[in-house]
Motif scaffolding. Sequence first.
Motif, PDB file in Angstrom:
ATOM      1  N   VAL A 108      16.797   2.363  -7.594  1.00 48.56           N
ATOM      2  CA  VAL A 108      15.949   3.306  -8.338  1.00 48.56           C
ATOM      3  C   VAL A 108      14.509   3.363  -7.969  1.00 48.56           C
ATOM      4  O   VAL A 108      13.945   2.111  -8.190  1.00 48.56           O
ATOM      5  CB  VAL A 108      16.282   3.400  -9.928  1.00 48.56           C
ATOM      6  N   LEU A 109      13.838   4.376  -7.730  1.00 49.72           N
ATOM      7  CA  LEU A 109      12.385   4.369  -7.302  1.00 49.72           C
ATOM      8  C   LEU A 109      11.514   5.520  -8.159  1.00 49.72           C
ATOM      9  O   LEU A 109      12.157   6.471  -8.236  1.00 49.72           O
ATOM     10  CB  LEU A 109      12.112   4.514  -6.059  1.00 49.72           C
ATOM     11  N   PRO A 110      10.597   5.458  -8.269  1.00 50.61           N
ATOM     12  CA  PRO A 110       9.847   6.640  -8.955  1.00 50.61           C
ATOM     13  C   PRO A 110       9.698   7.581  -8.112  1.00 50.61           C
ATOM     14  O   PRO A 110       9.395   7.287  -7.013  1.00 50.61           O
ATOM     15  CB  PRO A 110       8.374   5.885  -9.600  1.00 50.61           C
ATOM     16  N   ARG A 111       9.815   8.851  -8.460  1.00 48.46           N
ATOM     17  CA  ARG A 111       9.935   9.830  -7.699  1.00 48.46           C
ATOM     18  C   ARG A 111       8.359  10.366  -7.569  1.00 48.46           C
ATOM     19  O   ARG A 111       7.743  10.385  -8.328  1.00 48.46           O
ATOM     20  CB  ARG A 111      10.568  11.299  -8.271  1.00 48.46           C
ATOM     21  N   TYR A 112       8.070  10.804  -6.356  1.00 45.46           N
ATOM     22  CA  TYR A 112       6.802  11.464  -6.197  1.00 45.46           C
ATOM     23  C   TYR A 112       6.897  12.971  -5.944  1.00 45.46           C
ATOM     24  O   TYR A 112       7.817  13.378  -5.011  1.00 45.46           O
ATOM     25  CB  TYR A 112       6.137  10.960  -4.808  1.00 45.46           C
ATOM     26  N   VAL A 113       6.167  13.774  -6.505  1.00 42.76           N
ATOM     27  CA  VAL A 113       6.205  15.321  -6.299  1.00 42.76           C
ATOM     28  C   VAL A 113       5.131  15.665  -5.695  1.00 42.76           C
ATOM     29  O   VAL A 113       4.051  15.576  -5.994  1.00 42.76           O
ATOM     30  CB  VAL A 113       6.361  16.118  -7.685  1.00 42.76           C
ATOM     31  N   PRO A 114       5.018  16.269  -4.296  1.00 41.58           N
ATOM     32  CA  PRO A 114       4.062  16.558  -3.498  1.00 41.58           C
ATOM     33  C   PRO A 114       3.041  17.722  -4.167  1.00 41.58           C
ATOM     34  O   PRO A 114       3.784  18.549  -4.822  1.00 41.58           O
ATOM     35  CB  PRO A 114       4.693  16.878  -2.219  1.00 41.58           C
TER      36      PRO A 114
ATOM     37  N   GLU B 132      15.707  16.215   1.346  1.00 46.10           N
ATOM     38  CA  GLU B 132      14.123  15.781   1.441  1.00 46.10           C
ATOM     39  C   GLU B 132      14.006  15.033  -0.089  1.00 46.10           C
ATOM     40  O   GLU B 132      14.248  15.830  -1.191  1.00 46.10           O
ATOM     41  CB  GLU B 132      13.308  17.011   1.642  1.00 46.10           C
ATOM     42  N   MET B 133      13.318  14.242  -0.207  1.00 42.90           N
ATOM     43  CA  MET B 133      13.007  13.329  -1.338  1.00 42.90           C
ATOM     44  C   MET B 133      11.876  12.404  -1.144  1.00 42.90           C
ATOM     45  O   MET B 133      11.976  11.556  -0.335  1.00 42.90           O
ATOM     46  CB  MET B 133      14.338  12.353  -1.880  1.00 42.90           C
ATOM     47  N   TRP B 134      10.779  12.593  -1.880  1.00 45.05           N
ATOM     48  CA  TRP B 134       9.686  11.827  -1.898  1.00 45.05           C
ATOM     49  C   TRP B 134       9.317  10.939  -2.877  1.00 45.05           C
ATOM     50  O   TRP B 134       9.694  11.107  -3.977  1.00 45.05           O
ATOM     51  CB  TRP B 134       8.297  12.900  -1.586  1.00 45.05           C
ATOM     52  N   VAL B 135       8.838   9.837  -2.173  1.00 43.52           N
ATOM     53  CA  VAL B 135       8.517   8.642  -3.276  1.00 43.52           C
ATOM     54  C   VAL B 135       7.179   8.029  -2.808  1.00 43.52           C
ATOM     55  O   VAL B 135       6.945   8.109  -1.665  1.00 43.52           O
ATOM     56  CB  VAL B 135       9.695   7.558  -3.309  1.00 43.52           C
ATOM     57  N   ARG B 136       6.457   7.224  -3.531  1.00 44.19           N
ATOM     58  CA  ARG B 136       5.363   6.603  -2.891  1.00 44.19           C
ATOM     59  C   ARG B 136       5.791   5.187  -2.727  1.00 44.19           C
ATOM     60  O   ARG B 136       6.423   4.359  -3.541  1.00 44.19           O
ATOM     61  CB  ARG B 136       4.402   6.498  -4.118  1.00 44.19           C
ATOM     62  N   GLY B 137       5.476   4.928  -1.322  1.00 42.45           N
ATOM     63  CA  GLY B 137       6.015   3.627  -0.784  1.00 42.45           C
ATOM     64  C   GLY B 137       5.556   3.239   0.701  1.00 42.45           C
ATOM     65  O   GLY B 137       4.665   3.920   1.158  1.00 42.45           O
ATOM     66  N   ASP B 138       6.171   2.304   0.875  1.00 41.47           N
ATOM     67  CA  ASP B 138       5.786   1.680   2.400  1.00 41.47           C
ATOM     68  C   ASP B 138       7.076   2.049   3.211  1.00 41.47           C
ATOM     69  O   ASP B 138       8.175   1.617   2.759  1.00 41.47           O
ATOM     70  CB  ASP B 138       5.287   0.309   2.539  1.00 41.47           C
ATOM     71  N   ALA B 139       6.855   3.032   4.305  1.00 44.97           N
ATOM     72  CA  ALA B 139       8.081   3.200   4.988  1.00 44.97           C
ATOM     73  C   ALA B 139       8.695   2.091   5.634  1.00 44.97           C
ATOM     74  O   ALA B 139      10.080   2.007   5.700  1.00 44.97           O
ATOM     75  CB  ALA B 139       7.552   4.277   6.038  1.00 44.97           C
ATOM     76  N   GLY B 140       7.862   1.206   6.249  1.00 45.04           N
ATOM     77  CA  GLY B 140       8.477  -0.131   6.926  1.00 45.04           C
ATOM     78  C   GLY B 140       9.210  -0.782   5.929  1.00 45.04           C
ATOM     79  O   GLY B 140      10.368  -1.370   6.101  1.00 45.04           O
ATOM     80  N   ALA B 141       8.657  -1.125   4.523  1.00 44.10           N
ATOM     81  CA  ALA B 141       9.348  -2.057   3.902  1.00 44.10           C
ATOM     82  C   ALA B 141      10.832  -1.460   3.253  1.00 44.10           C
ATOM     83  O   ALA B 141      11.656  -2.002   3.072  1.00 44.10           O
ATOM     84  CB  ALA B 141       8.399  -2.320   2.715  1.00 44.10           C
TER      85      ALA B 141
ATOM     86  N   GLU C 198       0.904  -1.221  -0.045  1.00 39.84           N
ATOM     87  CA  GLU C 198      -0.006   0.046  -0.071  1.00 39.84           C
ATOM     88  C   GLU C 198       1.042   1.124  -0.013  1.00 39.84           C
ATOM     89  O   GLU C 198       1.504   1.547   1.073  1.00 39.84           O
ATOM     90  CB  GLU C 198      -0.843   0.183   1.294  1.00 39.84           C
ATOM     91  N   LEU C 199       1.024   2.051  -1.064  1.00 40.53           N
ATOM     92  CA  LEU C 199       2.023   2.805  -1.267  1.00 40.53           C
ATOM     93  C   LEU C 199       1.452   4.285  -1.020  1.00 40.53           C
ATOM     94  O   LEU C 199       0.149   4.535  -1.517  1.00 40.53           O
ATOM     95  CB  LEU C 199       2.467   2.884  -2.909  1.00 40.53           C
ATOM     96  N   ILE C 200       2.205   5.115  -0.299  1.00 33.74           N
ATOM     97  CA  ILE C 200       1.706   6.102   0.069  1.00 33.74           C
ATOM     98  C   ILE C 200       3.023   7.204   0.052  1.00 33.74           C
ATOM     99  O   ILE C 200       4.077   6.620   0.056  1.00 33.74           O
ATOM    100  CB  ILE C 200       1.114   6.291   1.616  1.00 33.74           C
ATOM    101  N   PRO C 201       2.575   8.576  -0.075  1.00 29.87           N
ATOM    102  CA  PRO C 201       3.787   9.485  -0.098  1.00 29.87           C
ATOM    103  C   PRO C 201       4.886   9.258   1.187  1.00 29.87           C
ATOM    104  O   PRO C 201       4.591   9.327   2.339  1.00 29.87           O
ATOM    105  CB  PRO C 201       3.209  10.788  -0.219  1.00 29.87           C
ATOM    106  N   VAL C 202       6.137   9.167   0.794  1.00 30.89           N
ATOM    107  CA  VAL C 202       7.113   8.813   1.979  1.00 30.89           C
ATOM    108  C   VAL C 202       8.182   9.632   1.650  1.00 30.89           C
ATOM    109  O   VAL C 202       8.760   9.739   0.763  1.00 30.89           O
ATOM    110  CB  VAL C 202       7.536   7.265   2.010  1.00 30.89           C
ATOM    111  N   ASP C 203       8.708  10.378   2.745  1.00 29.63           N
ATOM    112  CA  ASP C 203      10.136  11.275   2.754  1.00 29.63           C
ATOM    113  C   ASP C 203      11.208  10.146   2.712  1.00 29.63           C
ATOM    114  O   ASP C 203      11.188   9.652   4.072  1.00 29.63           O
ATOM    115  CB  ASP C 203      10.161  12.138   3.529  1.00 29.63           C
TER     116      ASP C 203
END
Length: 550
Positions: free
Chosen positions: A544-550, A438-447, A403-408
């Motif tokens: 490499v991860l897809p970048r998320y721009v808030p 500061e760099m945002w991605v969509r992901g799971d912080a724990g994973a 379950e991907l959410i915006p994560v710094d």
Amino acid sequence: MSGRPLSLQARFILVILLGVVAPLAGAAYWLTGTTRDSGEAILRARLEESLGDAVRTMGINWIRQRSSLLDLAQEPGMLSLTLVDRTALAENAGDRRSQGLLHSWNALEGVVDRAVLRNDRGEILETFERNPPPRSAVGGVLGTPLPVRIPIRDPGSGQEVGSLEAHVELSSLLPGVLWWSGVGGALLALFGGDEGVALLPLPMDPGLFDGDRFEWRGEEWLVIRHRLDEPPVVVALAAPVGAFAEPFSRAARQGAIIFATVLVLGVAMAMFLTRRMTGPLEQLAGTAESVARGELDRRVAEEGPDEIQRVGRAFNSMTASLRETLRKLSQQEAAAAVGEFAASLAHEVRNPLTSIRLDLERAQERSDDEQAGVLVARALAEIERLESTVSGSLRVARSGNLELIPVDVRHPLENAAHAAKPEFESRGAELELDGLPEMWVRGDAGALEQLILNLLRNAAEALPGGGRAWIHVDSDPTHVWISVSDDGAGIPADIVDSVLEPFYSTKPEGTGLGLPIATRIARAHGGDLTIESGPEGGTTVRIVLPRYVP
């Protein structure tokens, strides 16, 4: 027990031998064998042509000589005379009839040396005779004159009233009789009379001319004959077959030698060319058998004709694709096993963690010691973080989806560095984590934290005392790169790809699951993980991860 099957080259050569060489060799053998027959047929045709010319010449000349003989026999009143000798004829030379008779007789000079005129009762009415020429080759006069008998008939009734017997010189019938052959080396033979007496001298037995061929002095001779009724003579022409057919046989032998040479060269060239063509095919067949036995690293040489090169390239591409497919299948099977193992491990970890967390909460409620409370609170926070990590890993292991959410990314990086720092300190190594942007991605912080922690633990295990590891973050408008690097000994080039496979470890106590789980987490975030390690040492694991721009 069945014999070994023929190779492809042997089959090509067999096809050439049976389909081309054998028929050509048979044709050459037949031509060589029939050359003598062909030469003999040509010789026979030449002899028949020459004999035909001789017969026509004799026929034409005989008509002329016969006419002159008839003129002699049919002088007026000649058949009614009684026997008269030449003396009486000479004494009556002034008689007109005698003058005509002498004229007719003189006209036959060189044709007939003696003639006898008989009446119907066989009585000799007149004998004509002159001195015969010498029997020599001068003027072509040689051999025995041809005896002839010409019947004389009454012009009114056609009844035979007498005959004229004469011996006709052969040279008058066939000029140049000694060398009349038309074919080099041929012999002309003339046979006259009822007994077929040889009229020309012959070097062999005249009886040999009775058949179609004969042997003389080790040579085979061919005989052509023709019988004439007028004059009554048998004309025969014979020639040695060998002398005429030998050039044909010699040419046939030379042709056979040339053919055999060309044939041998052709077969050698065919073997060379088929070897060039079938060699790669045989290698391809052998390699295909090895691949069928599981030796997927085998390759074939891409050489030979264009079509063979294309087959070789296609085969190598196919085996490479097969290796990659089997590798991916193996990875998927291993990943499934990892998932099952991780799910089981997470279940086993969460149960005691729950009990520990409950015990710590009770201890926190009953303890009045402020310092103990801080320690308990810190322990509860670590348990909470561990549960979150285990839950995230369990989700990845079960489905590969999160379950991907915006994560710094700073937070999971800092947490992972904090969790791994004791291990670096125990080894006397250093972990650098300064100035993370500061760099945002969509992901799971724990994973993500579990991913980075696995990489940091691997780096710590690879470092000696005094070694160093560091984390670097970079980005572009669409991607974020997280690099975990160390200055350790590095990974040998021949096992770089293997370390990403589940359960592969270079350490006796290692499980071989850290990097495979990290790779699975990165791909579950829509990214990927790669490893770079040089021969001079040092290793960098890049995510490499897809970048998320808030």
